[in-house]
Design an enzyme around this catalytic site. Structure first.
Site, PDB file in Angstrom:
ATOM      1  N   GLU A  94       0.830  -1.198   0.000  1.00 42.19           N
ATOM      2  CA  GLU A  94       0.000   0.000   0.000  1.00 42.19           C
ATOM      3  C   GLU A  94       0.867   1.251   0.000  1.00 42.19           C
ATOM      4  OE1 GLU A  94      -3.011  -0.118   3.008  1.00 42.19           O
ATOM      5  OE2 GLU A  94      -3.902  -1.946   2.170  1.00 42.19           O
TER       6      GLU A  94
ATOM      7  N   GLY B  89       4.267   0.073   2.512  1.00 41.36           N
ATOM      8  CA  GLY B  89       5.467  -0.616   2.056  1.00 41.36           C
ATOM      9  C   GLY B  89       5.489  -2.052   2.551  1.00 41.36           C
TER      10      GLY B  89
ATOM     11  N   TRP C 256       2.488  -0.320  -6.703  1.00 43.30           N
ATOM     12  CA  TRP C 256       3.601  -1.122  -7.215  1.00 43.30           C
ATOM     13  C   TRP C 256       3.155  -2.561  -7.504  1.00 43.30           C
ATOM     14  CZ3 TRP C 256       7.131   1.616  -9.261  1.00 43.30           C
ATOM     15  CH2 TRP C 256       7.534   2.828  -8.704  1.00 43.30           C
TER      16      TRP C 256
ATOM     17  N   GLU D 232       6.771 -17.451   0.553  1.00 41.60           N
ATOM     18  CA  GLU D 232       7.935 -18.336   0.506  1.00 41.60           C
ATOM     19  C   GLU D 232       8.266 -18.664  -0.953  1.00 41.60           C
ATOM     20  OE1 GLU D 232       7.151 -20.579   4.807  1.00 41.60           O
ATOM     21  OE2 GLU D 232       7.006 -21.707   2.939  1.00 41.60           O
TER      22      GLU D 232
ATOM     23  N   ARG E  76      39.053  -8.117 -24.264  1.00 43.45           N
ATOM     24  CA  ARG E  76      39.698  -6.815 -24.081  1.00 43.45           C
ATOM     25  C   ARG E  76      41.142  -6.999 -23.633  1.00 43.45           C
ATOM     26  NH1 ARG E  76      39.465  -1.353 -25.378  1.00 43.45           N
ATOM     27  NH2 ARG E  76      40.039  -0.068 -23.582  1.00 43.45           N
TER      28      ARG E  76
ATOM     29  N   GLY F 286      34.823   2.066 -18.974  1.00 44.15           N
ATOM     30  CA  GLY F 286      33.920   3.086 -19.490  1.00 44.15           C
ATOM     31  C   GLY F 286      32.782   2.516 -20.318  1.00 44.15           C
TER      32      GLY F 286
ATOM     33  N   GLU G   5       9.286  -7.775  -2.877  1.00 42.25           N
ATOM     34  CA  GLU G   5       8.865  -8.986  -2.146  1.00 42.25           C
ATOM     35  C   GLU G   5       9.299  -8.929  -0.682  1.00 42.25           C
ATOM     36  OE1 GLU G   5       6.589 -12.392  -3.624  1.00 42.25           O
ATOM     37  OE2 GLU G   5       7.356 -10.584  -4.528  1.00 42.25           O
TER      38      GLU G   5
END
Length: 382
Positions: free
Chosen positions: A124, A128, A153, A239, A267, A339, A362
């Site tokens: 809600e 939470g 959510w 669960e 790389r 990067g 959850e």
């Protein structure tokens, strides 16, 4: 305990689906937050929505251990697809284990094929993870219940035809959870689903707010037919949900680890592949170790649930560790890529955006620690 030959074949089928159809095309949907209808349709055809439905109702009826492996493979391709079966599978599990015969006959055959998709409605706006602070309630009316309140959510809300709503049905009892029920709610008058909420990751699959304004449902919408048992029902369902979230984290972690291992071999710097530099090699070693530990915790929780044992502590441990590991592995994969890891040209930036959901979803990891501590004491009283 291991999987059966048929279950191993299903996991292999999912892996092929992910590698051949999902991974090459994720960016078409993810970048612009587009609902992946064609992937969802394919998942229906392949039986993914019926994994926890009994065979007598048209389901695949796999073990929780197999369900976890399938979830991991889907998340390895795109975590959002694993999320598309998450709440649906929990509601399937609840109806299978606690539903009346009429509820099973009404919903499970269509849920097994994905004709009806289901989701959980717990969180809600002001609560939470604190489900005891729940305000959404249902009051008795002639022949049924009238529901008022809101949830937020809620994953897959816009595409679901059934909502497993946890709400208050007796406001006079204490503690509050003793007056909660799971109500099986279908869309209709007095029930509004908002537009999807914007998210950092977990894109493509929507999360919405639900508003109940005197939504009336019949008496037989109460899961199991008897009110005020919903807390125990949903805790059992969670669960399964937490094992599923741990498995999603495994999928994201495995994808990030795979990409980092590949890039570290391709790389070169200072005349050699970067994995041969100790700083990069150590990252890979730690990533792989965390991933394996997370997998074993998740496997243990799934196998314990399959054996009929209570696994609230084990599922909490798996969810806690796997989600934190996935977040770290995703960050370390960016470090390996340098990067380029910060660029949308590579998938590692997506893993880094998807990983936090498993930490807060959850039941937050802070809540998981409370559950684990409570169970540790309860199981080891002096």
């Amino acid at each position: 305990m291991g999987l059966s030959a048929d279950e191993e074949q299903m996991v292999a089928l999912v892996a092929d689906f992910v590698d051949d159809r999902v991974r090459p095309r994720v960016r078409e949907f993810e970048q612009d937050d587009i609902y992946p209808a064609e992937f969802i349709d394919a998942m229906k055809e392949l039986g993914f929505f019926g994994m926890l439905a009994p065979a007598e109702f048209g389901g695949v009826d796999v073990s929780t251990a197999c369900f976890a492996r399938v979830t991991e493979e889907l998340a390895r391709g795109w975590m959002s697809l694993a999320g598309a079966i998450g709440g649906h599978s929990v509601i399937t599990y609840l109806i299978r284990n606690f539903g009346t015969d009429e509820q099973k006959s009404k919903y499970l055959p269509k849920m097994a094929t994905g004709e009806i998709r289901a989701t959980m409605a717990l969180t809600e706006p002001g609560g939470g993870s604190d489900l005891q602070a729940m305000r959404t309630n249902a009051t008795r009316v002639d022949g049924g219940w009238s529901i008022s309140g809101s949830k937020t959510w809620i994953s897959n809300a816009a595409h679901s035809g059934l909502f497993g709503l946890l709400c208050i049905t007796d406001r006079d009892v204490s503690p509050a959870h003793k007056g909660m029920s799971v109500i099986l709610v279908e869309p209709g008058d007095g029930f509004t689903i908002s537009k999807k909420l914007p998210k950092l990751g977990y894109r493509g699959v929507e999360a919405c707010e639900l508003v109940f304004d005197s939504r009336v449902v019949p008496d037989d919408a109460i899961l199991g037919g008897e009110p005020n048992l919903g807390w125990g029902h949903m805790m059992r369902g969670l669960e399964v949900g937490r094992i599923q979230v741990a498995s999603r984290a495994l999928g994201v972690g495995q994808a990030a680890l795979n990409d980092a291992i590949r890039y570290a071999q391709e790389r070169e710097s200072f005349g050699k592949p970067i994995w041969k530099h100790q700083s990069v090699g150590n990252l890979l070693a730690d990533m792989a170790t965390k991933q394996q530990a997370a997998r074993l915790l998740t496997q243990d929780a799934a196998e314990r649930l399959d054996s009929g044992k209570r696994v609230d502590m084990e599922a909490g441990m798996a969810k806690l560790f796997a989600s934190e590991a996935a977040m770290q592995i995703a960050l370390d994969a960016i470090r390996v890529h340098g990067g380029y890891g910060y660029s949308r040209e590579y998938d590692v930036e997506r893993y880094f955006r998807d990983a936090p959901l498993m930490i807060v979803g959850e039941g937050t990891n802070e809540i998981q620690r409370n559950v684990i501590a409570g169970q540790l004491v309860a199981r080891n009283k002096i």
